[in-house]
Design a protein around this motif. Structure first.
Motif, PDB file in Angstrom:
ATOM      1  N   SER A 149       0.833  -1.197   0.000  1.00  0.00           N
ATOM      2  CA  SER A 149       0.000   0.000   0.000  1.00  0.00           C
ATOM      3  C   SER A 149       0.868   1.248   0.000  1.00  0.00           C
ATOM      4  O   SER A 149       1.888   1.309   0.683  1.00  0.00           O
ATOM      5  N   ASP A 150       0.488   2.229  -0.792  1.00  0.00           N
ATOM      6  CA  ASP A 150       1.181   3.508  -0.802  1.00  0.00           C
ATOM      7  C   ASP A 150       0.590   4.478   0.220  1.00  0.00           C
ATOM      8  O   ASP A 150       1.006   5.632   0.300  1.00  0.00           O
ATOM      9  N   ASP A 151      -0.377   4.001   0.973  1.00  0.00           N
ATOM     10  CA  ASP A 151      -1.024   4.855   1.967  1.00  0.00           C
ATOM     11  C   ASP A 151      -0.151   4.940   3.215  1.00  0.00           C
ATOM     12  O   ASP A 151      -0.102   4.012   4.018  1.00  0.00           O
ATOM     13  N   LYS A 152       0.570   6.054   3.385  1.00  0.00           N
ATOM     14  CA  LYS A 152       1.493   6.203   4.494  1.00  0.00           C
ATOM     15  C   LYS A 152       0.775   6.470   5.815  1.00  0.00           C
ATOM     16  O   LYS A 152       1.407   6.547   6.867  1.00  0.00           O
ATOM     17  N   SER A 153      -0.540   6.624   5.748  1.00  0.00           N
ATOM     18  CA  SER A 153      -1.288   6.825   6.990  1.00  0.00           C
ATOM     19  C   SER A 153      -1.477   5.514   7.738  1.00  0.00           C
ATOM     20  O   SER A 153      -1.787   5.509   8.923  1.00  0.00           O
ATOM     21  N   THR A 154      -1.307   4.392   7.042  1.00  0.00           N
ATOM     22  CA  THR A 154      -1.391   3.093   7.703  1.00  0.00           C
ATOM     23  C   THR A 154       0.000   2.672   8.143  1.00  0.00           C
ATOM     24  O   THR A 154       0.996   3.020   7.524  1.00  0.00           O
ATOM     25  N   SER A 155       0.078   1.903   9.217  1.00  0.00           N
ATOM     26  CA  SER A 155       1.363   1.516   9.781  1.00  0.00           C
ATOM     27  C   SER A 155       1.295   0.092  10.306  1.00  0.00           C
ATOM     28  O   SER A 155       0.279  -0.323  10.876  1.00  0.00           O
ATOM     29  N   VAL A 156       2.378  -0.639  10.138  1.00  0.00           N
ATOM     30  CA  VAL A 156       2.440  -1.982  10.694  1.00  0.00           C
ATOM     31  C   VAL A 156       2.378  -1.918  12.220  1.00  0.00           C
ATOM     32  O   VAL A 156       1.972  -2.881  12.882  1.00  0.00           O
ATOM     33  N   PHE A 157       2.749  -0.764  12.791  1.00  0.00           N
ATOM     34  CA  PHE A 157       2.673  -0.612  14.241  1.00  0.00           C
ATOM     35  C   PHE A 157       1.229  -0.677  14.736  1.00  0.00           C
ATOM     36  O   PHE A 157       0.988  -0.927  15.920  1.00  0.00           O
ATOM     37  N   ASP A 158       0.284  -0.454  13.823  1.00  0.00           N
ATOM     38  CA  ASP A 158      -1.121  -0.560  14.221  1.00  0.00           C
ATOM     39  C   ASP A 158      -1.505  -1.985  14.581  1.00  0.00           C
ATOM     40  O   ASP A 158      -2.527  -2.217  15.231  1.00  0.00           O
ATOM     41  N   THR A 159      -0.687  -2.946  14.138  1.00  0.00           N
ATOM     42  CA  THR A 159      -1.005  -4.357  14.376  1.00  0.00           C
ATOM     43  C   THR A 159      -0.250  -4.929  15.578  1.00  0.00           C
ATOM     44  O   THR A 159      -0.401  -6.110  15.880  1.00  0.00           O
ATOM     45  N   VAL A 160       0.588  -4.114  16.227  1.00  0.00           N
ATOM     46  CA  VAL A 160       1.336  -4.607  17.390  1.00  0.00           C
ATOM     47  C   VAL A 160       1.115  -3.668  18.572  1.00  0.00           C
ATOM     48  O   VAL A 160       0.972  -2.461  18.406  1.00  0.00           O
ATOM     49  N   ASP A 161       1.090  -4.238  19.751  1.00  0.00           N
ATOM     50  CA  ASP A 161       0.916  -3.451  20.966  1.00  0.00           C
ATOM     51  C   ASP A 161       1.841  -4.016  22.039  1.00  0.00           C
ATOM     52  O   ASP A 161       1.523  -5.028  22.685  1.00  0.00           O
ATOM     53  N   PRO A 162       3.008  -3.406  22.229  1.00  0.00           N
ATOM     54  CA  PRO A 162       3.967  -3.944  23.200  1.00  0.00           C
ATOM     55  C   PRO A 162       3.408  -4.052  24.616  1.00  0.00           C
ATOM     56  O   PRO A 162       3.858  -4.901  25.395  1.00  0.00           O
ATOM     57  N   THR A 163       2.443  -3.215  24.964  1.00  0.00           N
ATOM     58  CA  THR A 163       1.925  -3.231  26.332  1.00  0.00           C
ATOM     59  C   THR A 163       1.198  -4.529  26.655  1.00  0.00           C
ATOM     60  O   THR A 163       1.016  -4.867  27.834  1.00  0.00           O
ATOM     61  N   THR A 164       0.747  -5.259  25.638  1.00  0.00           N
ATOM     62  CA  THR A 164       0.029  -6.519  25.864  1.00  0.00           C
ATOM     63  C   THR A 164       0.964  -7.722  25.962  1.00  0.00           C
ATOM     64  O   THR A 164       0.511  -8.832  26.247  1.00  0.00           O
ATOM     65  N   ILE A 165       2.249  -7.508  25.701  1.00  0.00           N
ATOM     66  CA  ILE A 165       3.199  -8.622  25.685  1.00  0.00           C
ATOM     67  C   ILE A 165       3.712  -8.881  27.096  1.00  0.00           C
ATOM     68  O   ILE A 165       4.180  -7.970  27.790  1.00  0.00           O
ATOM     69  N   VAL A 166       3.619 -10.108  27.528  1.00  0.00           N
ATOM     70  CA  VAL A 166       4.051 -10.509  28.863  1.00  0.00           C
ATOM     71  C   VAL A 166       5.521 -10.908  28.833  1.00  0.00           C
ATOM     72  O   VAL A 166       5.963 -11.632  27.942  1.00  0.00           O
ATOM     73  N   VAL A 167       6.265 -10.411  29.800  1.00  0.00           N
ATOM     74  CA  VAL A 167       7.671 -10.799  29.947  1.00  0.00           C
ATOM     75  C   VAL A 167       7.753 -11.967  30.919  1.00  0.00           C
ATOM     76  O   VAL A 167       7.352 -11.850  32.086  1.00  0.00           O
ATOM     77  N   GLU A 168       8.271 -13.085  30.449  1.00  0.00           N
ATOM     78  CA  GLU A 168       8.323 -14.289  31.266  1.00  0.00           C
ATOM     79  C   GLU A 168       9.288 -14.111  32.445  1.00  0.00           C
ATOM     80  O   GLU A 168      10.277 -13.390  32.361  1.00  0.00           O
TER      81      GLU A 168
END
Length: 494
Positions: A149-168
């Motif tokens: 996509s050439d739409d720079k308003s979209t970001s792969v970061f929209d699909t990840v959320d570090p705050t939900t990741i648990v550190v073992e």
């Protein structure tokens, strides 16, 4: 770049037996140099052979192979095409040309050459294997292009959320406190990476998110003021050689507000510790945003990363999704830096147009994969040459520029000299163009084979005269360079 393969005029030159003998001796010397990994010497020997007898396809084919090893894909393509013109039955000529075309991203044309080989030599299992691999790569690239996509308003970061990741609980590595990179975090990160332990995915993504936001707000050309008595260091290519990067810090001091650095692109690829390099560099950038600087190189691009190892390394150490995150971040890296308004630093080199100004560089739209031509392409890919003027680069991308081009650019923009990287040098650096063009390369014993020194440049704000520090490679764990390279790279040696 034009997609058409160059057609070389047919050569009909009478060659004496004496000249043929001399040519064969040079070819044999070239083969010996190639076998020992001395590819530049091999090119010289094959060139001598061609001068004595320009009618032998093998000489061009061998020189094409040496150019491939030096990553001079434009020259490799030209020689392979000449070899085929001289001898249409010379199968290795088609191999070499296919490899050159692949390296230049012209997979469809490469397919034609592999198809030619398999038709003429149906029993050649290697040719069939390479044809199948090339077909897979071509289909993969076609698919990626179709969904891009050439739409720079979209970001792969929209699909990840570090705050939900648990550190073992089992994770014993450095941790970001309140999401911030601290001096303590960096002091823990370096030995953690030296022990070949990974940074947790949660913290990796948090760093990438922060660095994305920082570079998103940065200009394409960053101005760096260096106070009169302050030290400043410039480093060139690192190429995934993490233990040599750490050695730079051992020799020259860790980054700090009193010890600022600029790293001039090509942080990743080839060396097999690119992840460790890039997170260390990004960490220091976040810790010292006004005293630690990073520029994009031609290897902070998808085409290069897909061939030379970074994509494979990210996939092995993290995931495909993480690679997409890196691609988005790399698109935002600045293209150049201007130190005290007098020294311009960029990865590749200068431009084919004679009237390019600092303002033009400042306004380059960089948030993309580099095009095949224009200012962004040239600033990442161009190289200096000894001859006056311009000529097409042997790399097959951008140009080679002479001392007159550099002189004109410096005078037009009222700067003292330019610093660039992009090329391995035996001593780690080279001063050319009457002192107006300096190359610095900071990956010693490049790819574990070349045997070159690495170098960095030091100067002070009040005296911009460069001083060079050179260093040898240091030992690293038993993971060879190019361990994560794609099947496409292995095909380049075909």
């Amino acid at each position: 770049m034009a997609d058409d393969v160059q057609v070389v005029p047919e050569m009909k030159t009478a060659v004496s037996e004496k000249n043929k003998e001399k040519a064969e001796r040079f070819k044999n010397d070239g083969n010996e140099a190639f076998k020992n990994g001395h590819y530049s010497d091999a090119v010289t020997m094959y060139t001598n052979a061609i001068e004595w007898d320009p009618s032998v396809a093998v000489y061009y084919g061998n020189r094409s192979f040496a150019y491939l090893r030096e990553e001079l894909y434009g020259a490799a393509l030209e020689d392979a095409t000449t070899a085929i013109k001289l001898d249409p039955k010379y199968i290795k000529g088609y191999y070499r040309r296919a490899a050159s075309l692949m390296a230049l991203g012209k997979l469809k044309q490469a397919l034609k050459d592999f198809e030619t080989v398999t038709k003429r030599v149906p029993s050649d299992k290697d040719a069939k294997l390479k044809l199948n691999e090339c077909q897979k790569l071509y289909k993969q690239k076609q698919f990626e292009w179709a969904i891009r996509s050439d739409d720079k308003s979209t970001s792969v970061f929209d699909t990840v959320d570090p705050t939900t990741i648990v550190v073992e609980d089992s994770y014993t590595g450095p941790r970001l406190i309140d999401g911030k990179v601290t001096e303590d975090f960096m002091q823990q990160l370096i030995p953690h990476f030296k022990d070949q332990k990974p940074l947790h995915r949660k913290y990796a993504l948090e760093i990438l998110l922060q660095i994305r936001d920082y570079f998103k707000a940065a200009p394409s050309m960053v101005e760096i003021p260096v106070p009169e008595k302050s030290k400043f260091s410039v480093c060139g290519d690192i190429h995934g050689q993490y233990y040599d990067l750490c050695n730079i810090f051992d020799l020259n001091g860790l980054p700090s507000t009193e010890n600022p650095y600029l790293f001039n692109g090509d942080f990743v690829d080839r060396g097999s510790f690119s992840i460790e390099c890039i997170f260390t560099l990004f960490g220091f950038k976040l810790l010292y945003p006004n005293h630690f600087f990073l520029a994009r190189g031609n290897h902070e691009t998808d085409n290069m990363n897909s061939i030379y190892g970074f994509r494979g390394e990210v996939k092995a150490k993290y995931s495909d999704q993480m690679y997409d995150v890196f691609t988005e971040v790399f698109n935002l890296l600045p293209l150049s830096h201007l130190i005290n308004k007098k020294v311009l630093v960029m990865h590749g080199g200068l431009f084919s147009k004679p009237d390019v100004t600092i303002e033009d560089i400042r306004h380059i739209d960089r948030n993309r994969q580099p095009p095949d031509s224009g200012l962004m392409c040239e600033i990442l890919w161009s190289d200096p040459q000894d001859q006056l003027g311009l000529k097409a680069s042997k790399r097959g991308v951008a140009f080679e520029f002479g001392p007159d081009v550099t002189e004109n650019f410096c005078k037009l923009n009222n700067i003292d000299y330019v610093i660039r990287s992009h090329e391995v040098k035996p001593e780690g650096y080279e001063v050319s163009h009457n002192g107006r063009c300096i190359t610095v390369f900071s990956a010693p014993n490049y790819c574990d084979t070349i045997g070159n020194l690495g170098a960095l440049i030091i100067f002070t704000g009040g005296d911009l005269t460069p001083k060079f520090v050179t260093f040898k490679a240091v030992p690293h764990p038993n993971v060879a360079a190019m361990s994560y390279a794609s099947s496409m790279f292995r095909m380049l040696g075909g």
